[in-house]
Design a protein around this motif. Structure first.
Motif, PDB file in Angstrom:
ATOM      1  N   VAL A   1      13.842   3.449  -5.352  1.00 31.91           N
ATOM      2  CA  VAL A   1      13.015   4.629  -5.590  1.00 31.91           C
ATOM      3  C   VAL A   1      11.796   4.554  -4.690  1.00 31.91           C
ATOM      4  O   VAL A   1      11.032   3.595  -4.730  1.00 31.91           O
ATOM      5  CB  VAL A   1      12.592   4.710  -7.073  1.00 31.91           C
ATOM      6  N   PHE A   2      11.613   5.570  -3.851  1.00 27.34           N
ATOM      7  CA  PHE A   2      10.477   5.615  -2.934  1.00 27.34           C
ATOM      8  C   PHE A   2       9.821   6.986  -3.026  1.00 27.34           C
ATOM      9  O   PHE A   2      10.497   7.959  -3.352  1.00 27.34           O
ATOM     10  CB  PHE A   2      10.946   5.347  -1.497  1.00 27.34           C
ATOM     11  N   PRO A   3       8.553   7.147  -2.764  1.00 25.18           N
ATOM     12  CA  PRO A   3       7.655   6.073  -2.346  1.00 25.18           C
ATOM     13  C   PRO A   3       7.217   5.219  -3.529  1.00 25.18           C
ATOM     14  O   PRO A   3       7.312   5.631  -4.677  1.00 25.18           O
ATOM     15  CB  PRO A   3       6.463   6.832  -1.767  1.00 25.18           C
ATOM     16  N   LYS A   4       6.731   4.030  -3.239  1.00 23.14           N
ATOM     17  CA  LYS A   4       6.158   3.135  -4.243  1.00 23.14           C
ATOM     18  C   LYS A   4       4.636   3.307  -4.195  1.00 23.14           C
ATOM     19  O   LYS A   4       4.059   3.458  -3.128  1.00 23.14           O
ATOM     20  CB  LYS A   4       6.486   1.675  -3.920  1.00 23.14           C
ATOM     21  N   THR A   5       4.001   3.279  -5.330  1.00 22.89           N
ATOM     22  CA  THR A   5       2.543   3.367  -5.366  1.00 22.89           C
ATOM     23  C   THR A   5       2.000   2.295  -6.305  1.00 22.89           C
ATOM     24  O   THR A   5       2.671   1.870  -7.239  1.00 22.89           O
ATOM     25  CB  THR A   5       2.057   4.744  -5.864  1.00 22.89           C
ATOM     26  N   TRP A   6       0.791   1.887  -6.021  1.00 25.73           N
ATOM     27  CA  TRP A   6       0.050   0.979  -6.904  1.00 25.73           C
ATOM     28  C   TRP A   6      -1.327   1.581  -7.033  1.00 25.73           C
ATOM     29  O   TRP A   6      -2.089   1.602  -6.071  1.00 25.73           O
ATOM     30  CB  TRP A   6       0.005  -0.422  -6.305  1.00 25.73           C
ATOM     31  N   GLU A   7      -1.629   2.116  -8.202  1.00 24.05           N
ATOM     32  CA  GLU A   7      -2.893   2.810  -8.393  1.00 24.05           C
ATOM     33  C   GLU A   7      -3.910   1.877  -9.031  1.00 24.05           C
ATOM     34  O   GLU A   7      -3.631   1.223 -10.030  1.00 24.05           O
ATOM     35  CB  GLU A   7      -2.688   4.035  -9.281  1.00 24.05           C
ATOM     36  N   ILE A   8      -5.098   1.841  -8.436  1.00 20.18           N
ATOM     37  CA  ILE A   8      -6.215   1.045  -8.945  1.00 20.18           C
ATOM     38  C   ILE A   8      -7.352   2.011  -9.223  1.00 20.18           C
ATOM     39  O   ILE A   8      -7.809   2.721  -8.317  1.00 20.18           O
ATOM     40  CB  ILE A   8      -6.648  -0.022  -7.923  1.00 20.18           C
ATOM     41  N   ASP A   9      -7.787   2.075 -10.466  1.00 21.74           N
ATOM     42  CA  ASP A   9      -8.830   3.010 -10.856  1.00 21.74           C
ATOM     43  C   ASP A   9     -10.185   2.560 -10.313  1.00 21.74           C
ATOM     44  O   ASP A   9     -10.940   3.359  -9.791  1.00 21.74           O
ATOM     45  CB  ASP A   9      -8.866   3.149 -12.374  1.00 21.74           C
ATOM     46  N   TYR A  10     -10.501   1.289 -10.476  1.00 24.22           N
ATOM     47  CA  TYR A  10     -11.762   0.771  -9.942  1.00 24.22           C
ATOM     48  C   TYR A  10     -11.664  -0.739  -9.803  1.00 24.22           C
ATOM     49  O   TYR A  10     -10.808  -1.388 -10.395  1.00 24.22           O
ATOM     50  CB  TYR A  10     -12.954   1.138 -10.831  1.00 24.22           C
ATOM     51  N   MET A  11     -12.566  -1.273  -9.007  1.00 22.92           N
ATOM     52  CA  MET A  11     -12.686  -2.728  -8.851  1.00 22.92           C
ATOM     53  C   MET A  11     -14.180  -3.038  -8.841  1.00 22.92           C
ATOM     54  O   MET A  11     -14.955  -2.372  -8.163  1.00 22.92           O
ATOM     55  CB  MET A  11     -12.052  -3.182  -7.541  1.00 22.92           C
ATOM     56  N   ARG A  12     -14.573  -4.015  -9.622  1.00 19.23           N
ATOM     57  CA  ARG A  12     -15.984  -4.382  -9.707  1.00 19.23           C
ATOM     58  C   ARG A  12     -16.095  -5.898  -9.526  1.00 19.23           C
ATOM     59  O   ARG A  12     -15.353  -6.665 -10.134  1.00 19.23           O
ATOM     60  CB  ARG A  12     -16.549  -3.970 -11.058  1.00 19.23           C
ATOM     61  N   VAL A  13     -17.027  -6.295  -8.686  1.00 25.33           N
ATOM     62  CA  VAL A  13     -17.300  -7.710  -8.454  1.00 25.33           C
ATOM     63  C   VAL A  13     -18.789  -7.912  -8.672  1.00 25.33           C
ATOM     64  O   VAL A  13     -19.600  -7.129  -8.181  1.00 25.33           O
ATOM     65  CB  VAL A  13     -16.908  -8.131  -7.021  1.00 25.33           C
TER      66      VAL A  13
END
Length: 136
Positions: A120-132
């Motif tokens: 199954v394409f396309p593949k997605t990886w969703e990231i809402d936010y990143m905090r460091v």
């Protein structure tokens, strides 16, 4: 950085450092999680990992991952729950790499435990936010 060996397999190469994997989701095992501490060429680290089935769908649902890194230990959290405490730590700066990859040829990694890609394409990886942030 990575290189490709004579069989076409990608090999990750690091210069005197370890690898910390905070999120490893497996597309055909949506409730399986893996955290890793991999020594590579850092003799002060010992390989350790958590491979665990956890309630929830970590492929199709939103979750919060946290990583607490101190000079003495490393803690790995999912949705506020501590899943792995490691009594060792990296004593140098590390870079953050966010990547998505998939295994499409099972014969190239016969003992592969991360699952295999579907068609199954396309593949997605969703990231809402990143905090460091740095503790005071």
């Amino acid at each position: 950085k990575s290189t490709v060996d004579e069989d076409g397999n990608e090999q990750w190469v690091t210069n005197h450092c370890g690898e910390i994997d905070i999120i490893e989701n497996i597309i055909d095992q949506p409730n399986f999680q893996r955290f890793n501490v991999i020594s590579h060429t850092d003799d002060s680290l010992t390989f350790t990992q958590l491979r665990q089935t956890i309630d929830g769908d970590f492929v199709n649902e939103w979750h919060t991952y946290a990583f607490d890194w101190t000079p003495e230990y490393m803690d790995f959290y999912i949705d506020g729950v501590l899943y792995k405490h490691v009594n060792q730590s990296v004593q140098y700066e590390m870079c953050v790499i966010i990547s998505m990859y998939m295994v499409t040829n099972p014969e190239s990694v016969p003992n592969y435990s991360w699952g295999y890609a579907n068609d199954v394409f396309p593949k997605t990886w969703e990231i809402d936010y990143m905090r460091v942030y740095k503790k005071k």
